[in-house]
Scaffold this motif. Structure first.
Motif, PDB file in Angstrom:
ATOM      1  N   ALA A 163       0.831  -1.213   0.000  1.00 39.51           N
ATOM      2  CA  ALA A 163       0.000   0.000   0.000  1.00 39.51           C
ATOM      3  C   ALA A 163       0.862   1.259   0.000  1.00 39.51           C
ATOM      4  O   ALA A 163       0.566   2.237  -0.705  1.00 39.51           O
ATOM      5  CB  ALA A 163      -0.935  -0.008   1.208  1.00 39.51           C
ATOM      6  N   CYS A 164       1.946   1.234   0.773  1.00 37.98           N
ATOM      7  CA  CYS A 164       2.844   2.401   0.801  1.00 37.98           C
ATOM      8  C   CYS A 164       3.575   2.561  -0.526  1.00 37.98           C
ATOM      9  O   CYS A 164       3.800   3.685  -0.995  1.00 37.98           O
ATOM     10  CB  CYS A 164       3.846   2.269   1.939  1.00 37.98           C
ATOM     11  N   ALA A 165       3.944   1.442  -1.118  1.00 40.65           N
ATOM     12  CA  ALA A 165       4.666   1.499  -2.383  1.00 40.65           C
ATOM     13  C   ALA A 165       3.786   2.041  -3.511  1.00 40.65           C
ATOM     14  O   ALA A 165       4.292   2.610  -4.483  1.00 40.65           O
ATOM     15  CB  ALA A 165       5.196   0.116  -2.745  1.00 40.65           C
ATOM     16  N   ALA A 166       2.478   1.893  -3.407  1.00 41.22           N
ATOM     17  CA  ALA A 166       1.570   2.357  -4.460  1.00 41.22           C
ATOM     18  C   ALA A 166       1.487   3.879  -4.523  1.00 41.22           C
ATOM     19  O   ALA A 166       1.081   4.437  -5.542  1.00 41.22           O
ATOM     20  CB  ALA A 166       0.185   1.768  -4.251  1.00 41.22           C
ATOM     21  N   GLY A 167       1.862   4.585  -3.430  1.00 47.08           N
ATOM     22  CA  GLY A 167       1.808   6.039  -3.454  1.00 47.08           C
ATOM     23  C   GLY A 167       0.403   6.562  -3.243  1.00 47.08           C
ATOM     24  O   GLY A 167      -0.523   5.833  -2.857  1.00 47.08           O
ATOM     25  N   ARG A 168       0.213   7.868  -3.565  1.00 47.55           N
ATOM     26  CA  ARG A 168      -1.065   8.519  -3.279  1.00 47.55           C
ATOM     27  C   ARG A 168      -2.168   8.063  -4.206  1.00 47.55           C
ATOM     28  O   ARG A 168      -3.306   7.884  -3.789  1.00 47.55           O
ATOM     29  CB  ARG A 168      -0.898  10.039  -3.389  1.00 47.55           C
ATOM     30  N   ASN A 169      -1.849   7.883  -5.472  1.00 48.16           N
ATOM     31  CA  ASN A 169      -2.888   7.571  -6.446  1.00 48.16           C
ATOM     32  C   ASN A 169      -2.655   6.222  -7.142  1.00 48.16           C
ATOM     33  O   ASN A 169      -3.260   5.953  -8.171  1.00 48.16           O
ATOM     34  CB  ASN A 169      -2.965   8.680  -7.502  1.00 48.16           C
ATOM     35  N   GLY A 170      -1.764   5.404  -6.573  1.00 48.14           N
ATOM     36  CA  GLY A 170      -1.441   4.131  -7.209  1.00 48.14           C
ATOM     37  C   GLY A 170      -2.504   3.060  -6.982  1.00 48.14           C
ATOM     38  O   GLY A 170      -3.427   3.209  -6.175  1.00 48.14           O
ATOM     39  N   GLY A 171      -2.384   1.967  -7.715  1.00 48.09           N
ATOM     40  CA  GLY A 171      -3.325   0.849  -7.562  1.00 48.09           C
ATOM     41  C   GLY A 171      -3.121   0.112  -6.257  1.00 48.09           C
ATOM     42  O   GLY A 171      -1.999  -0.047  -5.775  1.00 48.09           O
ATOM     43  N   LEU A 172      -4.220  -0.390  -5.679  1.00 44.95           N
ATOM     44  CA  LEU A 172      -4.174  -1.057  -4.365  1.00 44.95           C
ATOM     45  C   LEU A 172      -4.578  -2.520  -4.436  1.00 44.95           C
ATOM     46  O   LEU A 172      -4.825  -3.136  -3.387  1.00 44.95           O
ATOM     47  CB  LEU A 172      -5.102  -0.323  -3.390  1.00 44.95           C
ATOM     48  N   LEU A 173      -4.652  -3.107  -5.620  1.00 49.34           N
ATOM     49  CA  LEU A 173      -5.132  -4.481  -5.733  1.00 49.34           C
ATOM     50  C   LEU A 173      -4.252  -5.447  -4.950  1.00 49.34           C
ATOM     51  O   LEU A 173      -4.749  -6.300  -4.195  1.00 49.34           O
ATOM     52  CB  LEU A 173      -5.182  -4.892  -7.211  1.00 49.34           C
ATOM     53  N   GLY A 174      -2.950  -5.330  -5.116  1.00 52.44           N
ATOM     54  CA  GLY A 174      -2.047  -6.234  -4.414  1.00 52.44           C
ATOM     55  C   GLY A 174      -2.164  -6.101  -2.922  1.00 52.44           C
ATOM     56  O   GLY A 174      -2.192  -7.109  -2.183  1.00 52.44           O
ATOM     57  N   ALA A 175      -2.243  -4.878  -2.412  1.00 49.06           N
ATOM     58  CA  ALA A 175      -2.356  -4.663  -0.975  1.00 49.06           C
ATOM     59  C   ALA A 175      -3.665  -5.217  -0.441  1.00 49.06           C
ATOM     60  O   ALA A 175      -3.708  -5.837   0.642  1.00 49.06           O
ATOM     61  CB  ALA A 175      -2.234  -3.170  -0.671  1.00 49.06           C
ATOM     62  N   VAL A 176      -4.766  -5.035  -1.198  1.00 51.73           N
ATOM     63  CA  VAL A 176      -6.072  -5.542  -0.765  1.00 51.73           C
ATOM     64  C   VAL A 176      -6.060  -7.064  -0.701  1.00 51.73           C
ATOM     65  O   VAL A 176      -6.541  -7.675   0.271  1.00 51.73           O
ATOM     66  CB  VAL A 176      -7.180  -5.038  -1.706  1.00 51.73           C
ATOM     67  N   LEU A 177      -5.519  -7.719  -1.736  1.00 54.38           N
ATOM     68  CA  LEU A 177      -5.472  -9.177  -1.751  1.00 54.38           C
ATOM     69  C   LEU A 177      -4.633  -9.727  -0.607  1.00 54.38           C
ATOM     70  O   LEU A 177      -4.983 -10.745   0.028  1.00 54.38           O
ATOM     71  CB  LEU A 177      -4.935  -9.669  -3.089  1.00 54.38           C
ATOM     72  N   LEU A 178      -3.518  -9.073  -0.298  1.00 56.98           N
ATOM     73  CA  LEU A 178      -2.677  -9.534   0.812  1.00 56.98           C
ATOM     74  C   LEU A 178      -3.390  -9.351   2.145  1.00 56.98           C
ATOM     75  O   LEU A 178      -3.288 -10.213   3.044  1.00 56.98           O
ATOM     76  CB  LEU A 178      -1.353  -8.763   0.819  1.00 56.98           C
ATOM     77  N   MET A 179      -4.126  -8.248   2.299  1.00 56.01           N
ATOM     78  CA  MET A 179      -4.869  -8.023   3.540  1.00 56.01           C
ATOM     79  C   MET A 179      -5.973  -9.074   3.690  1.00 56.01           C
ATOM     80  O   MET A 179      -6.167  -9.647   4.785  1.00 56.01           O
ATOM     81  CB  MET A 179      -5.463  -6.619   3.543  1.00 56.01           C
ATOM     82  N   VAL A 180      -6.697  -9.329   2.570  1.00 56.95           N
ATOM     83  CA  VAL A 180      -7.740 -10.361   2.613  1.00 56.95           C
ATOM     84  C   VAL A 180      -7.131 -11.712   2.944  1.00 56.95           C
ATOM     85  O   VAL A 180      -7.668 -12.501   3.765  1.00 56.95           O
ATOM     86  CB  VAL A 180      -8.491 -10.403   1.265  1.00 56.95           C
ATOM     87  N   ALA A 181      -6.006 -12.016   2.305  1.00 55.57           N
ATOM     88  CA  ALA A 181      -5.355 -13.302   2.563  1.00 55.57           C
ATOM     89  C   ALA A 181      -4.943 -13.423   4.013  1.00 55.57           C
ATOM     90  O   ALA A 181      -5.065 -14.497   4.636  1.00 55.57           O
ATOM     91  CB  ALA A 181      -4.127 -13.443   1.651  1.00 55.57           C
ATOM     92  N   GLY A 182      -4.448 -12.332   4.589  1.00 54.09           N
ATOM     93  CA  GLY A 182      -4.039 -12.381   5.988  1.00 54.09           C
ATOM     94  C   GLY A 182      -5.217 -12.654   6.912  1.00 54.09           C
ATOM     95  O   GLY A 182      -5.120 -13.464   7.842  1.00 54.09           O
ATOM     96  N   ILE A 183      -6.358 -11.954   6.659  1.00 55.88           N
ATOM     97  CA  ILE A 183      -7.528 -12.149   7.529  1.00 55.88           C
ATOM     98  C   ILE A 183      -8.098 -13.550   7.361  1.00 55.88           C
ATOM     99  O   ILE A 183      -8.413 -14.247   8.344  1.00 55.88           O
ATOM    100  CB  ILE A 183      -8.589 -11.076   7.209  1.00 55.88           C
ATOM    101  N   VAL A 184      -8.245 -13.976   6.107  1.00 57.70           N
ATOM    102  CA  VAL A 184      -8.819 -15.300   5.833  1.00 57.70           C
ATOM    103  C   VAL A 184      -7.927 -16.401   6.357  1.00 57.70           C
ATOM    104  O   VAL A 184      -8.376 -17.376   6.972  1.00 57.70           O
ATOM    105  CB  VAL A 184      -9.080 -15.443   4.318  1.00 57.70           C
ATOM    106  N   ALA A 185      -6.619 -16.261   6.134  1.00 56.49           N
ATOM    107  CA  ALA A 185      -5.688 -17.288   6.596  1.00 56.49           C
ATOM    108  C   ALA A 185      -5.728 -17.401   8.111  1.00 56.49           C
ATOM    109  O   ALA A 185      -5.709 -18.501   8.677  1.00 56.49           O
ATOM    110  CB  ALA A 185      -4.276 -16.956   6.114  1.00 56.49           C
ATOM    111  N   LEU A 186      -5.777 -16.265   8.776  1.00 53.96           N
ATOM    112  CA  LEU A 186      -5.833 -16.275  10.247  1.00 53.96           C
ATOM    113  C   LEU A 186      -7.093 -16.994  10.736  1.00 53.96           C
ATOM    114  O   LEU A 186      -7.041 -17.866  11.626  1.00 53.96           O
ATOM    115  CB  LEU A 186      -5.769 -14.836  10.761  1.00 53.96           C
ATOM    116  N   HIS A 187      -8.253 -16.628  10.115  1.00 54.34           N
ATOM    117  CA  HIS A 187      -9.497 -17.206  10.606  1.00 54.34           C
ATOM    118  C   HIS A 187      -9.550 -18.713  10.384  1.00 54.34           C
ATOM    119  O   HIS A 187      -9.818 -19.462  11.332  1.00 54.34           O
ATOM    120  CB  HIS A 187     -10.695 -16.528   9.921  1.00 54.34           C
ATOM    121  N   PHE A 188      -9.323 -19.116   9.179  1.00 56.92           N
ATOM    122  CA  PHE A 188      -9.534 -20.538   8.896  1.00 56.92           C
ATOM    123  C   PHE A 188      -8.417 -21.407   9.455  1.00 56.92           C
ATOM    124  O   PHE A 188      -8.639 -22.568   9.809  1.00 56.92           O
ATOM    125  CB  PHE A 188      -9.703 -20.752   7.391  1.00 56.92           C
ATOM    126  N   THR A 189      -7.203 -20.843   9.562  1.00 68.37           N
ATOM    127  CA  THR A 189      -6.148 -21.605  10.231  1.00 68.37           C
ATOM    128  C   THR A 189      -6.464 -21.720  11.720  1.00 68.37           C
ATOM    129  O   THR A 189      -6.258 -22.775  12.356  1.00 68.37           O
ATOM    130  CB  THR A 189      -4.781 -20.946  10.013  1.00 68.37           C
TER     131      THR A 189
END
Length: 786
Positions: A163-189
């Motif tokens: 998210a920081c690497a994307a800058g002010r107006n950069g794309g956030l797809l990678g950051a969103v997917l990693l955040m989702v993966a972190g939450i989902v992985a935590l819950h189901f694990t």
């Protein structure tokens, strides 16, 4: 395999999909808010942190409990309310801490904040699981718990890093997917770490469908909170950006200078002034690089005014002045750069014009006095290449006539044309300048006097040639004075003075309009200056005195008045002739105070006489041209008590001719006071009949030169007869000056002359009482005594 079997066997996949959708939506909102938080102004960071923490905590909590609703352990479950609510508080508080740390502009801050985010997800999950109650025994696997924590921390750190690497107006797809993966992985694990062994006891809690219904409402409420927070923050962000953009545009378009806002080397905004300066469409600037138009762009210093060159339309190079400033209010890794670009063409042109005017004459374009002095100094310093330097002082003759007849505009045109001709007449190494008015100078290196004379003749020819203006053909003369360095002077000021003296000699000469400096000129000037100084001292020390000369009737011999004559006798007894000091007094302006002294003194003495004889006082042309003369005469008459009818003012025709209209106006004012006006020295000046017609003189004084030449031939007697006849026809009395013999007196009486004055009647005397005693005499007895 336990992770996958828990996901597929123990969960309702439709609800799992719903949890995933909530997680993706919440993660997107979280990352947008985090992106805005990183670039927020310092005063707004707390508000953006709060909104981002609420959205993040709610995302974690909703994902967890929707997934818990989807969990099907095979027994009825219950949720302890306090711990359930506490898990939401843990999620929001932990998210606030993680976002605050991750948004700082420090090294590894995003990663540390992401790790805190992972710990927050872990703490929320296991706090929520502590609220889980079922008719079963729950067994936990430490390995799966550790794996869930590690996954959440690593994926959280990676998400915030992206998210920081994307800058002010950069794309956030990678950051969103990693955040989702972190939450989902935590819950189901974490869920895979739990084994539920059913029991048959009644726990006395909310169970079954009631628990799921309660959880559904809770999740729906929190979900709406997430969505509302996200939408509100997005609306506020859009409004804030729109206001900032509109304000920026107003500021930029309100500037007459070009304004450019750049970030990461790309133009974000530019005003119309810069687009016009660069010669491109306004929209074409956006996204381009400013360095494309500015030469040596990398060398611009922040916070300083730097002059540079801008590539304008058609390849034109435009000089500009650039001020660069970094926007320090932004908390961004790539702050805004604001550039103000000022077009210097008008200012540089004005500076060039000022510099030109500082060294050149505004009317003719010739060099001025400063340039002349610089050039003369340089020429004198380079005499090793030539033995002499000639300085020519040039004054135009009859230029005032052009101004008076045709107007000052014509005079200016004449000066311009003459300057062009003089410049064209120069040879290499020669120099000409205008000092002001109709004064010019020329400088040239010469070998001998003939070289300077050649330059003088060339310039004189350029000046005297007729000039055809739009309405008339006019011409001027030229008086040229030449001084040579080092023959005539060894310093610049003396050389200039010598050239001026020679020029005045040329102006006074009737035959020679080019004169070289001679040492005798200096002596004459020194004598004149010395006498002017002595005149001032004589006036201050009361060295002047008055003499009185009789004016008598030619027919009867009776005294009709006295003429006042000024005398100057210095303390050493030397007598200075009025013919010597009066012209100097007129040139220096001292004639005004001297004339006032004479008039006041004469009126005061005459006022004390027993007999009311007239007194005649001469007026200088300088006095006659003074507007205060009538007021001064009136004041003196009032102060002395002399009757105006006893005062006669004598003027010369030359003084009247110089400015007929002005002089006539002043004379009429004097005559209105009751003062008599006489024309002095008639016959020696213009002797124009129009002068006598222009003003009603009370007397005509025939110049003494006609009396002295009376015996020399018939011409003088004929002129005297003509003047006397003219006076008789105009009914103006005529007084003859310079009568020294009985024959002259007899001739005047035979021709009908009214009055006479001269040595025959009496020499000038300083004491009026002695003169008044002569009233008892007749003219003839007075003549016999003489």
């Amino acid at each position: 395999m336990r992770f996958f079997s828990c996901l597929t066997d123990d969960h309702n996949l439709w609800l799992v999909g719903l949890a995933a959708a909530l997680c993706i939506l919440g993660s997107l909102i979280t990352m947008r808010l985090f992106q805005r938080l990183r670039h927020a102004e310092r005063g707004a960071r707390a508000a953006w942190t709060f909104m981002a923490a609420v959205a993040t905590g709610a995302t974690i909590w909703c994902t967890h409990f929707v997934a818990m609703i989807a969990y099907q352990p095979g027994v009825d479950v219950a949720y302890e309310p306090l711990l359930t609510g506490a898990s939401l508080g843990v999620a929001i508080a932990g998210s606030a801490l993680a976002l605050s740390v991750a948004s700082r502009r420090c090294r590894f801050a995003p990663e540390v904040g992401g790790a805190l985010f992972g710990l927050t997800v872990t703490a929320m999950h296991y706090t929520g699981m502590a609220a889980f109650a079922a008719e079963a025994v729950v067994h936990w696997s430490a390995a799966y718990v550790a794996a869930s924590m590690a996954g959440a921390i690593v994926l959280g750190a990676a998400a915030f890093n992206r998210a920081c690497a994307a800058g002010r107006n950069g794309g956030l797809l990678g950051a969103v997917l990693l955040m989702v993966a972190g939450i989902v992985a935590l819950h189901f694990t974490g869920m895979a770490a739990m084994t539920v062994i059913p029991l048959g006891a009644d726990l006395g809690a909310v169970t079954g469908s009631e628990a799921k219904l309660a959880m559904a409402f809770a999740v729906a409420g929190v979900g709406l909170l997430v969505l509302g927070t996200g939408l509100a923050s997005h609306a506020l962000d859009l409004q804030s950006r729109a206001q900032a953009k509109a304000h920026l545009e107003q500021l930029m378009e309100g500037s007459v200078d070009g304004m450019v806002v750049e970030q990461n080397g790309r133009i974000l905004a530019a005003n119309a002034a810069f687009a016009t300066l660069a010669g491109v469409d306004h929209r074409a600037l956006l996204g381009d690089r400013l360095a494309r138009w500015i030469e040596d762009f990398e060398s611009l210093a922040i916070g300083a005014l730097v002059q540079a060159s801008l590539k304008g339309p058609n390849g034109a190079i435009i000089p500009v002045e650039i001020a660069a400033r970094r926007d320090d209010q932004q908390a961004s890794d790539a702050p805004f750069m604001i550039y103000a670009v000022r077009d210097l063409r008008a200012r540089l042109a004005q500076e060039r014009r000022i510099a030109h005017l500082a060294r050149n004459d505004a009317l003719t374009g010739l060099p001025n006095r400063a340039s002349f002095l610089e050039w003369l100094s340089r020429q004198i310093g380079e005499t090793s290449t030539h033995p002499r330097v000639a300085l020519l002082a040039i004054d135009l003759d009859r230029f005032k006539e052009v101004n008076d007849i045709h107007g000052h505009a014509a005079g200016d045109q004449l000066l311009v044309r003459i300057a062009e001709r003089m410049k064209a007449a120069l040879k290499p190494g020669e120099f000409v300048a205008r000092l002001g008015g109709d004064e010019f100078v020329a400088v040239a290196p010469v070998v001998e006097r003939a070289d300077a004379l050649d330059l003088a003749y060339r310039l004189r020819g350029a000046i005297t040639a007729p000039v055809d203006l739009d309405f008339a053909e006019v011409s001027c003369g030229a008086s040229v004075g030449v001084a040579l360095w080092p023959d005539d002077a060894t310093d610049i000021s003396a050389l200039i003075n010598d050239a001026d003296l020679a020029m005045y000699r040329a102006k006074a000469s009737l035959t020679n309009d080019v004169c070289f400096y001679e040492e005798a000129m200096d002596e004459a000037v020194r004598n004149r200056r010395r006498m002017v100084q002595q005149l001032r001292e004589a006036l201050d020390q009361d060295q002047f005195s008055l003499n009185w000369q009789i004016q008598a009737s030619v027919e009867t011999g009776e005294i009709t008045g006295y003429e006042v004559l000024l005398r100057w006798i210095r303390p050493d007894g030397a007598f200075i002739s009025p013919a010597d000091f009066i012209p100097l007094a007129e040139e220096s302006g001292l004639i005004l105070p001297i004339g006032e002294w004479v008039l006041r003194k004469a009126c005061a003495e005459a006022a004390g006489w027993a007999m009311p004889h007239k007194i005649a006082v001469n007026l200088s042309p300088v006095q006659l041209g003074h507007v205060d003369l009538p007021r001064l005469v009136h004041q003196i008459l009032v102060e002395t008590g002399l009757s105006p009818t006893r005062l006669e003012l004598e003027i010369t025709e030359t003084a009247m001719i110089s400015d007929m209209e002005r002089t006539t106006h002043i004379l009429r004012q004097l005559k209105a006071l009751g003062v008599s006006i006489a024309m002095d020295d008639f016959g020696t000046g213009y002797s124009s009949l129009s002068t006598l017609r222009a003003f009603p003189f009370d007397k005509i004084k025939l110049d003494r030169s006609f009396m002295s030449e009376l015996d020399g031939g018939p011409q003088s007697s004929a002129i005297i007869r003509a003047v006397l006849a003219l006076g008789e026809s105009l009914e103006i009395p005529v007084l003859a000056e310079g009568v020294e013999t009985l024959e002259q007196l007899s001739f005047l009486r035979d021709q009908g002359c009214t009055e006479a004055q001269g040595y025959l009647l009496g020499r000038p005397k300083p004491v009026a009482d002695d003169l008044i005693q002569l009233e008892a005499r007749t003219l003839w007895s007075g003549a016999a005594a003489a």
